[in-house]
Motif scaffolding. Structure first.
Motif, short mmCIF file in Angstrom:
data_model
loop_
_atom_site.label_atom_id
_atom_site.label_comp_id
_atom_site.label_asym_id
_atom_site.label_seq_id
_atom_site.Cartn_x
_atom_site.Cartn_y
_atom_site.Cartn_z
N VAL A 242 2.98 2.80 -4.50
CA VAL A 242 4.04 3.64 -3.92
C VAL A 242 5.25 3.67 -4.85
N VAL A 243 5.64 2.51 -5.37
CA VAL A 243 6.80 2.46 -6.27
C VAL A 243 6.54 3.28 -7.53
N GLU A 244 5.35 3.11 -8.11
CA GLU A 244 5.03 3.85 -9.33
C GLU A 244 5.01 5.35 -9.09
N ALA A 245 4.58 5.75 -7.89
CA ALA A 245 4.48 7.19 -7.60
C ALA A 245 5.84 7.81 -7.28
N LEU A 246 6.73 7.08 -6.61
CA LEU A 246 7.96 7.68 -6.11
C LEU A 246 9.19 7.38 -6.95
N VAL A 247 9.27 6.17 -7.52
CA VAL A 247 10.49 5.78 -8.22
C VAL A 247 10.81 6.67 -9.41
N PRO A 248 9.82 7.08 -10.24
CA PRO A 248 10.18 7.95 -11.38
C PRO A 248 10.90 9.23 -10.94
N GLY A 249 10.61 9.71 -9.76
CA GLY A 249 11.30 10.91 -9.29
C GLY A 249 12.67 10.62 -8.70
N ILE A 250 13.01 9.36 -8.56
CA ILE A 250 14.30 8.98 -8.00
C ILE A 250 15.31 8.68 -9.10
N VAL A 251 14.89 7.92 -10.11
CA VAL A 251 15.84 7.51 -11.16
C VAL A 251 16.01 8.62 -12.19
#
Length: 403
Positions: free
Chosen positions: A114-123
């Motif tokens: 989940v972190v790998e999938a969503l975090v790049p779109g957040i930072v």
């Protein structure tokens, strides 16, 4: 449990990212947690089958995992051990009870996905590489921490199981109340509901530290239940699920140290195992008197030595299972086997002494074998019979002597 983790391997701190990326991560922490719980529910069937309390506990672990990742990212100077303690908190013991290590790793892998999938779109774009690297390093540390938690839980559980087994073995050897033995047996997972026997011998030398594990593997391969007790230099095994006592004893004889190994009679259940234990230990004590004692030896084969040592059980067996049946069959059999033993196992000499034909001697000795199970033509069996005759004389009224 985590406080015992070694600090020798220090994980390098993550590369710093911009304050804007950190702010975005903090603001999206709730949505990340929600997405993680949804992913757990949709991808892990075993998670959906857990009780509400277990689901809540594992959800808290996942949530603390996300929070711990962000804390480590914000404060690179924080040690990984401290963060892992915050992630698991008081959960390690409950975690190991609720799910297996494999399932725990699946849970952490889902969080990382989940972190790998969503975090790049957040930072911010310039920080995505640093975030991906940090996720990989953090997930690796979490996996190491889980392995450590489960390994320590297994050690604790193994030590506790050993104590329970020792208490059960003591209750069996003493012949405690059946209900108490059944209760303790259930606590250690004893499954041997069929034949049970007890084996006794010497403990292996110190150059065989894994002998107990070897014994348990042997039991597993043979489909037998096993309880192991080490009493200083004496090793005692309680074996369940026995059908053929001699064959079952052969399975474990290699796990003992040098010297005699004796097994007691098979009994119907664990609550009766004290009878098998008593005879096995009596046989082991007397085995030194038989220089050619087989290994393993049935304690019934040691009846003469046990009787000489004063074992009342052996005396009763010789008296009631050997002497009494022969006496009931008529004095001819007693007279014949006694004369045969006294004259050095000579058929012709016995025939001359009793004024009968040698074939009559053979017939009578064959009858002795049929009645008692011990064959006078076999030297060791003849010794058992001769001892039984002596026991019979010692316990019979004086006027009953006819030989």
């Amino acid at each position: 449990m985590l406080e015992h983790m070694s600090e020798a391997r220090i994980t390098p701190p993550p590369r710093k990212v911009s304050e804007e990326s950190l702010r975005r991560l903090r603001s999206h922490l709730g949505s990340l947690n929600t997405a993680t719980l949804q992913r757990l529910d949709s991808t892990l069937p075993w998670y959906r089958k857990l009780s509400p309390d277990d689901r809540s506990s594992l959800g808290m672990v996942a949530q603390r995992g996300l929070t711990g990742f962000l804390a480590w990212f914000e404060r690179p100077s924080t040690t990984m051990t401290t963060l892992l303690a915050e992630v698991f908190g008081g959960a390690p013991t409950e975690l190991t009870k609720a799910i297996s290590l494999q399932k725990a790793l699946q849970l952490i892998r889902t969080v990382v996905d989940v972190v790998e999938a969503l975090v790049p779109g957040i930072v911010q774009d310039r920080d995505q590489s640093a975030v991906r690297e940090a996720v990989l390093r953090y997930s690796r540390e979490i996996a190491f921490a889980l392995a450590d938690v489960y390994a320590r839980a297994a050690e604790t559980r193994g030590a506790w199981d050993s104590r329970l087994e020792a208490v059960l073995l003591d209750a069996v050897l003493r012949g405690d109340e059946p209900d108490e033995i059944r209760s303790r047996a259930a606590a250690v997972g004893w499954n041997g509901t069929d034949g049970v026997l007890v084996m006794a011998g010497s403990t292996p030398t110190t150059d065989q530290p894994g002998f107990i594990s070897d014994l348990r593997r042997s039991a597993l391969r043979a489909g037998l239940d096993l309880m192991v007790g080490v009493q200083a230099e004496r090793l005692i095994l309680v074996v369940g699920g026995v059908v053929d006592p001699a064959r079952s004893a052969e399975v474990f004889v290699g796990g003992f140290g040098d010297g005699p190994v004796v097994y007691g009679p098979m009994v119907d259940s664990l609550t009766e195992a004290h009878r098998s234990a008593r005879e096995a230990l009596a046989g082991l004590s007397a085995a030194c008197a038989w220089t050619r004692v087989p290994r393993p030896a049935d304690t019934q084969d040691l009846l003469p030595e046990r009787a000489l040592q004063g074992d009342p059980t052996a005396t009763e067996v010789l008296l009631h299972r050997v002497h009494a049946p022969l006496a009931a069959a008529g004095t001819n059999l007693l007279e014949t086997v006694d004369t045969y033993c006294e004259l050095g196992h000579s058929l012709e000499g016995t025939a001359r002494e009793l004024f009968i034909h040698a074939n009559t001697v053979r017939y009578r000795l064959r009858r002795v074998s049929e009645i008692t199970g011990w064959d006078p033509l076999v030297p060791r069996d003849a010794y058992v019979l001769q001892t039984a005759l002596a026991v019979g004389r010692l316990h019979a009224p004086t006027e009953a002597f006819s030989l």
